[in-house]
Structure formats: structure tokens, C-alpha cells
Design a protein around this motif. Structure first.
Motif, PDB file in Angstrom:
ATOM      1  N   SER A  49     -25.224  -6.834 -35.644  1.00  0.00           N
ATOM      2  CA  SER A  49     -24.517  -5.567 -35.411  1.00  0.00           C
ATOM      3  C   SER A  49     -23.126  -5.905 -34.909  1.00  0.00           C
ATOM      4  CB  SER A  49     -25.261  -4.736 -34.360  1.00  0.00           C
ATOM      5  OG  SER A  49     -24.387  -3.814 -33.741  1.00  0.00           O
ATOM      6  N   ALA A  50     -22.106  -5.284 -35.481  1.00  0.00           N
ATOM      7  CA  ALA A  50     -20.729  -5.611 -35.097  1.00  0.00           C
ATOM      8  C   ALA A  50     -20.492  -5.399 -33.603  1.00  0.00           C
ATOM      9  CB  ALA A  50     -19.748  -4.780 -35.918  1.00  0.00           C
ATOM     10  N   HIS A  51     -20.874  -4.235 -33.070  1.00  0.00           N
ATOM     11  CA  HIS A  51     -20.593  -3.941 -31.661  1.00  0.00           C
ATOM     12  C   HIS A  51     -21.281  -4.939 -30.738  1.00  0.00           C
ATOM     13  CE1 HIS A  51     -19.599  -1.554 -28.106  1.00  0.00           C
ATOM     14  NE2 HIS A  51     -20.840  -1.789 -27.711  1.00  0.00           N
ATOM     15  N   GLN A  52     -22.508  -5.303 -31.057  1.00  0.00           N
ATOM     16  CA  GLN A  52     -23.278  -6.195 -30.204  1.00  0.00           C
ATOM     17  C   GLN A  52     -22.817  -7.640 -30.293  1.00  0.00           C
ATOM     18  OE1 GLN A  52     -27.117  -5.334 -31.838  1.00  0.00           O
ATOM     19  NE2 GLN A  52     -27.593  -3.791 -30.281  1.00  0.00           N
ATOM     20  N   SER A  53     -22.113  -7.998 -31.351  1.00  0.00           N
ATOM     21  CA  SER A  53     -21.771  -9.403 -31.575  1.00  0.00           C
ATOM     22  C   SER A  53     -20.277  -9.700 -31.496  1.00  0.00           C
ATOM     23  CB  SER A  53     -22.295  -9.862 -32.941  1.00  0.00           C
ATOM     24  OG  SER A  53     -23.700  -9.694 -33.026  1.00  0.00           O
ATOM     25  N   GLU A  54     -19.439  -8.759 -31.963  1.00  0.00           N
ATOM     26  CA  GLU A  54     -18.000  -9.031 -32.003  1.00  0.00           C
ATOM     27  C   GLU A  54     -17.387  -9.099 -30.610  1.00  0.00           C
ATOM     28  OE1 GLU A  54     -16.635  -6.982 -36.230  1.00  0.00           O
ATOM     29  OE2 GLU A  54     -16.348  -5.898 -34.348  1.00  0.00           O
ATOM     30  N   GLY A  55     -17.744  -8.152 -29.758  1.00  0.00           N
ATOM     31  CA  GLY A  55     -17.155  -8.062 -28.427  1.00  0.00           C
ATOM     32  C   GLY A  55     -15.900  -7.204 -28.410  1.00  0.00           C
ATOM     33  N   ASN A  56     -15.642  -6.602 -27.261  1.00  0.00           N
ATOM     34  CA  ASN A  56     -14.394  -5.873 -26.988  1.00  0.00           C
ATOM     35  C   ASN A  56     -14.072  -4.786 -28.007  1.00  0.00           C
ATOM     36  OD1 ASN A  56     -13.683  -7.443 -24.597  1.00  0.00           O
ATOM     37  ND2 ASN A  56     -13.404  -9.130 -26.045  1.00  0.00           N
ATOM     38  N   ASN A  57     -15.085  -4.020 -28.339  1.00  0.00           N
ATOM     39  CA  ASN A  57     -14.907  -2.881 -29.247  1.00  0.00           C
ATOM     40  C   ASN A  57     -14.513  -1.669 -28.396  1.00  0.00           C
ATOM     41  OD1 ASN A  57     -15.014  -1.281 -31.578  1.00  0.00           O
ATOM     42  ND2 ASN A  57     -17.188  -0.869 -31.310  1.00  0.00           N
ATOM     43  N   THR A  58     -13.315  -1.709 -27.839  1.00  0.00           N
ATOM     44  CA  THR A  58     -12.928  -0.801 -26.748  1.00  0.00           C
ATOM     45  C   THR A  58     -12.690   0.641 -27.177  1.00  0.00           C
ATOM     46  OG1 THR A  58     -10.606  -1.451 -27.033  1.00  0.00           O
ATOM     47  CG2 THR A  58     -11.907  -2.692 -25.433  1.00  0.00           C
ATOM     48  N   ASN A  59     -12.561   0.898 -28.466  1.00  0.00           N
ATOM     49  CA  ASN A  59     -12.296   2.266 -28.931  1.00  0.00           C
ATOM     50  C   ASN A  59     -13.549   3.007 -29.366  1.00  0.00           C
ATOM     51  OD1 ASN A  59      -9.414   2.333 -28.605  1.00  0.00           O
ATOM     52  ND2 ASN A  59      -9.266   0.937 -30.345  1.00  0.00           N
ATOM     53  N   SER A  60     -14.725   2.448 -29.064  1.00  0.00           N
ATOM     54  CA  SER A  60     -15.968   3.078 -29.502  1.00  0.00           C
ATOM     55  C   SER A  60     -16.625   3.876 -28.388  1.00  0.00           C
ATOM     56  CB  SER A  60     -16.951   2.018 -30.011  1.00  0.00           C
ATOM     57  OG  SER A  60     -17.575   1.360 -28.928  1.00  0.00           O
ATOM     58  N   ASP A  61     -17.520   4.775 -28.787  1.00  0.00           N
ATOM     59  CA  ASP A  61     -18.271   5.552 -27.810  1.00  0.00           C
ATOM     60  C   ASP A  61     -19.178   4.671 -26.963  1.00  0.00           C
ATOM     61  OD1 ASP A  61     -19.912   4.941 -30.018  1.00  0.00           O
ATOM     62  OD2 ASP A  61     -21.095   6.777 -29.814  1.00  0.00           O
ATOM     63  N   ALA A  62     -19.741   3.619 -27.560  1.00  0.00           N
ATOM     64  CA  ALA A  62     -20.651   2.745 -26.829  1.00  0.00           C
ATOM     65  C   ALA A  62     -19.925   1.993 -25.717  1.00  0.00           C
ATOM     66  CB  ALA A  62     -21.317   1.758 -27.786  1.00  0.00           C
ATOM     67  N   TRP A  63     -18.679   1.612 -25.974  1.00  0.00           N
ATOM     68  CA  TRP A  63     -17.913   0.903 -24.943  1.00  0.00           C
ATOM     69  C   TRP A  63     -17.741   1.784 -23.711  1.00  0.00           C
ATOM     70  CZ3 TRP A  63     -16.294  -4.097 -24.509  1.00  0.00           C
ATOM     71  CH2 TRP A  63     -15.388  -4.381 -23.490  1.00  0.00           C
ATOM     72  N   LEU A  64     -17.406   3.043 -23.928  1.00  0.00           N
ATOM     73  CA  LEU A  64     -17.268   3.963 -22.798  1.00  0.00           C
ATOM     74  C   LEU A  64     -18.602   4.121 -22.076  1.00  0.00           C
ATOM     75  CD1 LEU A  64     -15.692   6.055 -21.140  1.00  0.00           C
ATOM     76  CD2 LEU A  64     -16.352   7.768 -22.837  1.00  0.00           C
ATOM     77  N   ALA A  65     -19.686   4.299 -22.845  1.00  0.00           N
ATOM     78  CA  ALA A  65     -21.006   4.489 -22.244  1.00  0.00           C
ATOM     79  C   ALA A  65     -21.432   3.280 -21.419  1.00  0.00           C
ATOM     80  CB  ALA A  65     -22.036   4.776 -23.328  1.00  0.00           C
ATOM     81  N   GLU A  66     -21.010   2.093 -21.824  1.00  0.00           N
ATOM     82  CA  GLU A  66     -21.352   0.874 -21.092  1.00  0.00           C
ATOM     83  C   GLU A  66     -20.582   0.749 -19.776  1.00  0.00           C
ATOM     84  OE1 GLU A  66     -22.101  -1.954 -25.042  1.00  0.00           O
ATOM     85  OE2 GLU A  66     -20.299  -2.169 -23.830  1.00  0.00           O
ATOM     86  N   ASN A  67     -19.389   1.311 -19.749  1.00  0.00           N
ATOM     87  CA  ASN A  67     -18.482   1.033 -18.632  1.00  0.00           C
ATOM     88  C   ASN A  67     -18.342   2.163 -17.616  1.00  0.00           C
ATOM     89  OD1 ASN A  67     -16.961  -1.732 -19.072  1.00  0.00           O
ATOM     90  ND2 ASN A  67     -17.237  -0.833 -21.091  1.00  0.00           N
ATOM     91  N   ILE A  68     -18.886   3.335 -17.913  1.00  0.00           N
ATOM     92  CA  ILE A  68     -18.840   4.395 -16.916  1.00  0.00           C
ATOM     93  C   ILE A  68     -19.928   4.160 -15.872  1.00  0.00           C
ATOM     94  CG2 ILE A  68     -17.897   6.121 -18.505  1.00  0.00           C
ATOM     95  CD1 ILE A  68     -20.728   7.232 -18.821  1.00  0.00           C
ATOM     96  N   GLU A  69     -19.759   4.787 -14.713  1.00  0.00           N
ATOM     97  CA  GLU A  69     -20.767   4.710 -13.662  1.00  0.00           C
ATOM     98  C   GLU A  69     -21.265   6.116 -13.332  1.00  0.00           C
ATOM     99  OE1 GLU A  69     -22.104   2.113 -12.487  1.00  0.00           O
ATOM    100  OE2 GLU A  69     -20.767   0.543 -13.247  1.00  0.00           O
ATOM    101  N   PRO A  70     -22.575   6.323 -13.299  1.00  0.00           N
ATOM    102  CA  PRO A  70     -23.628   5.345 -13.609  1.00  0.00           C
ATOM    103  C   PRO A  70     -23.766   5.149 -15.119  1.00  0.00           C
ATOM    104  CG  PRO A  70     -24.615   7.471 -13.162  1.00  0.00           C
ATOM    105  CD  PRO A  70     -23.134   7.633 -12.889  1.00  0.00           C
ATOM    106  N   THR A  71     -24.350   4.041 -15.518  1.00  0.00           N
ATOM    107  CA  THR A  71     -24.541   3.737 -16.929  1.00  0.00           C
ATOM    108  C   THR A  71     -26.002   3.406 -17.204  1.00  0.00           C
ATOM    109  OG1 THR A  71     -23.916   2.260 -18.751  1.00  0.00           O
ATOM    110  CG2 THR A  71     -23.943   1.317 -16.544  1.00  0.00           C
ATOM    111  N   LEU A  72     -26.443   3.677 -18.424  1.00  0.00           N
ATOM    112  CA  LEU A  72     -27.805   3.346 -18.832  1.00  0.00           C
ATOM    113  C   LEU A  72     -27.938   1.888 -19.241  1.00  0.00           C
ATOM    114  CD1 LEU A  72     -28.647   6.505 -20.998  1.00  0.00           C
ATOM    115  CD2 LEU A  72     -29.442   6.010 -18.679  1.00  0.00           C
ATOM    116  N   PHE A  73     -26.799   1.209 -19.398  1.00  0.00           N
ATOM    117  CA  PHE A  73     -26.813  -0.161 -19.896  1.00  0.00           C
ATOM    118  C   PHE A  73     -26.977  -1.156 -18.749  1.00  0.00           C
ATOM    119  CE2 PHE A  73     -24.812   2.280 -23.183  1.00  0.00           C
ATOM    120  CZ  PHE A  73     -25.222   1.675 -24.367  1.00  0.00           C
ATOM    121  N   LYS A  74     -27.865  -2.104 -18.932  1.00  0.00           N
ATOM    122  CA  LYS A  74     -28.087  -3.131 -17.924  1.00  0.00           C
ATOM    123  C   LYS A  74     -26.907  -4.086 -17.851  1.00  0.00           C
ATOM    124  CE  LYS A  74     -31.383  -6.738 -16.547  1.00  0.00           C
ATOM    125  NZ  LYS A  74     -32.662  -7.416 -16.908  1.00  0.00           N
ATOM    126  N   GLU A  75     -26.289  -4.347 -18.991  1.00  0.00           N
ATOM    127  CA  GLU A  75     -25.178  -5.298 -19.056  1.00  0.00           C
ATOM    128  C   GLU A  75     -24.168  -4.809 -20.086  1.00  0.00           C
ATOM    129  OE1 GLU A  75     -24.421 -10.058 -20.055  1.00  0.00           O
ATOM    130  OE2 GLU A  75     -26.453  -9.281 -19.820  1.00  0.00           O
TER     131      GLU A  75
END
Length: 214
Positions: A49-75
Motif C-alpha cells: 500500500s502506498a501510504h503504508q510504505s512510501e512515508g510522509n503522505n502529508t496531504n492525505s486524510d490518513a496522515w491527519l487522522a494519525e497525527n491528531i490527538e486523540p488518535t486511533l492509530f497506535k503508531e
């Protein structure tokens, strides 16, 4: 998949390649087993998967979801395993394993970082990726959407908005125009049958929800 998991996976694959080569290097290669050949044109490969492997996909919805607090993502995905820059190393590993195809994603959030504005630099990047894949003897199988979407698209309602199919089709057309000649196969959505697959496992929480909604 987290960035740490992706790095560990690459290390595991490298170890597997080395282990497979060890008997040959030591002169103790086992006798080849009698195997029935695969049908002509059969594809045997790896997938990322591009997002999971490329890194630094900063313009995507998943990037925001990972970095807001609180987040559902462990890492956070972060650099992931940096396949954005190290893609040829990944292709080399697949080649060493004897694979003949490689499924990879193109990130819509990179191609169209803001609505209606397309990045020629990113299209050129993916052209280099697909060319490198072919140079390794691997048929590129491209996924155009692997769960993540541009942040601007998510903010306006994602695929639930009436004109979403037209916006997605516009992105697909841009990719096809620039990269179509480099692709072997293309799929629009990753696991488009996921709803059906989940419903087959009613014991799962998601499957139970689908059954209740039916």
C-alpha cells in the motif's frame, strides 16, 4: 501497518532472500523438486500500500487522522519504510525472490494535493517508479485508491458527495494519460469486495454490524 512494522517486513524479506541463497553459496543446494509449471501469463508477486510504505503522505486524510490527538492509530506512518525513495530496493528484493509482478499504489493525495491542481513532479516520480519496476522484470499492477484520499476530498465529504465519482474519474484520467503505457494491470479500488468479505465472517465486530444493518 505502522512505519516500524514496514521496516521490520523489509528486513524479514531481506533475511529470507539471504537464507534462500545460503545453500547455493555453500554448495549444498537441495535437488530441485518436480513442480508443475504455472499457466502461461500467471502472475506471482508482492503487494504494498502506498501510504503504508512510501512515508510522509502529508496531504492525505490518513496522515491527519494519525497525527491528531486523540488518535486511533497506535503508531504514525511517518517515514514508513521509505519506499517513496527506496522503491528500486524493494523491486530488487522481489526480483531475487523470483517474482514476476509487483502491485503498488499511486497516491491520489500526491497527484492532486489540492482540488483541481495536479502535480507534474509527482506524475514524473511515479513514471520513474513504474519504469524501474519493469526494468527488474516485474509487471507493474497499479492500485489507484488504497483506502486513503486527499485531505481536501475528505473534508468535502469523501465518496458520499454526489460529484465524488467525477472527481475520482478526473484523477484516474490524469494518471492514465501520463502513466497508462507503463502499467501492466490497474485496479481502481483496493479490496473493492471488502464488504462481502467482512459479511462472510459474522463473528467479527464489523461483520455483525453489517448483518444488523441488512
Amino acid at each position: 501497518m505502522s512505519g516500524g512494522d514496514a521496516i521490520a517486513r523489509r528486513a524479514l524479506i531481506q533475511g529470507a532472500v539471504g537464507a534462500a541463497a545460503a545453500p547455493v553459496l555453500l554448495g549444498n543446494a537441495p535437488a530441485p523438486a518436480r513442480r508443475k509449471p504455472a499457466p502461461k501469463g500467471f502472475l506471482w508477486g508482492a503487494a504494498i500500500s502506498a501510504h503504508q510504505s512510501e512515508g510522509n503522505n502529508t496531504n492525505s486524510d490518513a496522515w491527519l487522522a494519525e497525527n491528531i490527538e486523540p488518535t486511533l492509530f497506535k503508531e504514525r506512518s511517518g517515514d514508513a519504510c521509505d519506499s517513496y525513495h527506496r522503491y528500486d530496493q524493494d523491486f530488487a528484493l522481489a526480483q531475487q525472490l523470483g517474482l514476476n509482478c509487483y502491485r503498488l499504489g499511486i497516491e491520489w493525495a500526491r497527484i492532486e494535493p489540492s482540488e483541481g491542481h495536479f502535480s507534474n513532479a509527482e506524475l514524473d516520480h511515479y513514471a520513474r517508479v513504474l519504469t524501474a519496476c519493469r526494468a527488474r522484470g516485474l509487471a507493474p499492477v497499479v492500485t489507484l485508491s488504497h483506502f486513503t484520499v486527499p485531505l481536501w476530498f475528505a473534508k468535502r465529504g469523501g465518496f458520499e458527495v454526489a460529484d465524488a465519482p467525477q472527481l475520482f474519474a478526473r484523477y484516474c484520467a490524469k494518471v492514465a494519460e501520463r502513466l497508462g503505457g507503463l502499467m501492466h494491470l490497474v485496479t481502481t479500488f483496493n479490496e473493492a469486495n471488502i464488504g462481502l468479505l467482512v459479511s462472510l465472517f459474522p463473528q467479527s465486530e464489523a461483520g455483525a454490524k453489517l448483518q444488523r444493518a441488512a
